[in-house]
Design an enzyme around this catalytic site. Sequence first.
Site, PDB file in Angstrom:
ATOM      1  CB  SER A  77      -0.924   0.003   1.218  1.00 15.84           C
ATOM      2  OG  SER A  77      -0.168  -0.191   2.394  1.00 15.84           O
ATOM      3  CB  THR A 179      -1.903   6.104   3.841  1.00 19.89           C
ATOM      4  OG1 THR A 179      -2.622   5.975   2.626  1.00 19.89           O
ATOM      5  CG2 THR A 179      -1.090   7.369   3.855  1.00 19.89           C
ATOM      6  CB  THR A 197      -0.549   6.326   0.190  1.00 16.03           C
ATOM      7  OG1 THR A 197      -1.402   5.188   0.080  1.00 16.03           O
ATOM      8  CG2 THR A 197      -1.101   7.424  -0.706  1.00 16.03           C
ATOM      9  NE  ARG A 207      -8.493   7.943  -5.011  1.00 22.78           N
ATOM     10  CZ  ARG A 207      -7.938   7.749  -3.816  1.00 22.78           C
ATOM     11  NH1 ARG A 207      -6.666   7.470  -3.710  1.00 22.78           N
ATOM     12  NH2 ARG A 207      -8.665   7.833  -2.727  1.00 22.78           N
ATOM     13  CB  THR A 230      -4.787   6.239   7.149  1.00 24.88           C
ATOM     14  OG1 THR A 230      -4.708   5.095   6.282  1.00 24.88           O
ATOM     15  CG2 THR A 230      -5.417   5.816   8.455  1.00 24.88           C
ATOM     16  N   GLY A 231      -7.179   6.105   5.128  1.00 31.52           N
ATOM     17  CA  GLY A 231      -8.520   5.631   4.782  1.00 31.52           C
ATOM     18  C   GLY A 231      -8.966   6.169   3.444  1.00 31.52           C
TER      19      GLY A 231
HETATM   20  C1  SD4 Z   1      -5.963   7.343  -0.355  1.00 27.83           C
HETATM   21  N1  SD4 Z   1      -5.827   7.693   2.004  1.00 27.83           N
HETATM   22  O1  SD4 Z   1      -5.340   7.277  -1.412  1.00 27.83           O
HETATM   23  C2  SD4 Z   1      -5.244   6.986   0.915  1.00 27.83           C
HETATM   24  C3  SD4 Z   1      -5.207   5.495   1.026  1.00 27.83           C
HETATM   25  C4  SD4 Z   1      -5.325   4.924   2.371  1.00 27.83           C
HETATM   26  O2  SD4 Z   1      -6.290   3.332   3.670  1.00 27.83           O
HETATM   27  O3  SD4 Z   1      -4.951   5.463   3.360  1.00 27.83           O
HETATM   28  N2  SD4 Z   1      -5.952   3.788   2.470  1.00 27.83           N
HETATM   29  O4  SD4 Z   1      -7.148   7.648  -0.319  1.00 27.83           O
END
Ligand code: SD4
Length: 319
Positions: A77, A179, A197, A207, A230-231
């Site tokens: 990731s 991330t 990330t 994107r 994160t997320g």
């Molecule tokens: C994103 N926030 O690209 C990042 C990815 C991530 O858990 O943190 N995923 O949206």
Amino acid sequence: MQSSRRRFIKWSALASLTPLAPLLGKPAGSKPLVVSTWNFGVPSNAEAWKVLSGGGRALDAVERGVWVPEGDAKETSVGLGGLPDRDGRVTLDACIMDEFANCGAVACLEHIVHPVSVARKVMEKTPHVMLVGEGALQFALTQGFKKEKLLTPESEKAWKEWLKKAEYKPVANIENHDTIGMIALDMKQNLSGACTTSGMAYKMKGRVGDSPIIGAGLYVDNEVGAATSTGVGEEVIRICGSHLVVELMRQGNTPQEACEKAVQRIVKNQPQKSKEIQVGFLAIDKSGNYGAYALQKGFTYAVYSPEIPNQLFEAKSHY
Ligand code: SD4
């Protein structure tokens, strides 16, 4: 999958996973302090600590800290080995910010193992804050970064498997490493942060998520504190998440309260959707207090200070 589980066990053993210990949110004590997202925060904090404990700058600590997952081909990731977009391209997002509000970012950058260091070069060597795509790559090459293949056989295999159904659905807490966001306070009481990330796996071409966006994935205000997220980045961007957390701390909220209020903002805006996705915030203030909160269970983060020698915690969650 196997190896991820093995790594989880390894880091957990190293870090002694302490779910919601009584220490949670209390001052981490004397400086320095570094906190970072997910299980890989433990080895990353250990690297950052080498800089902080020697009296080094928080900015150098966070850059060096996040190199750990960026350079680890088994972490799917971040950086090398990151899962690709739906066309099979590994595109990386990263940013960095220091105590003077200097900041730099790259988005949709391909072929470079350490995008955070390209972001730092953008900050230090250009009049701009963010470079994207081809331009970011060209700039990286002029700065001496090497062009490399980031798609590993394992990530390629996972992508080909995904292509069979090609259904896009962001999955919360992918094997506990998404991330990496890292924020730190150094011995001179200065704050810095970094966020890096490969973004949401199998995203659309082009994107960009929250991670490289100053104010969304990361924000540092040396008078107040620092925050990272994160997320699902789209939901963080909608509320300018990390900036919101820092501004809530400026208004007198603790880092914990600020993270909770930012998550609640997402719930208020998206009552239905917020049940199905993950977003987590992590924050520190100028005095060495820290806090974390997420939509869903399972958001882990690592803390390293003189009193807390690199422990992993699980954040409280809304649901
Ligand atoms: C994103 N926030 O690209 C990042 C990815 C991530 O858990 O943190 N995923 O949206």
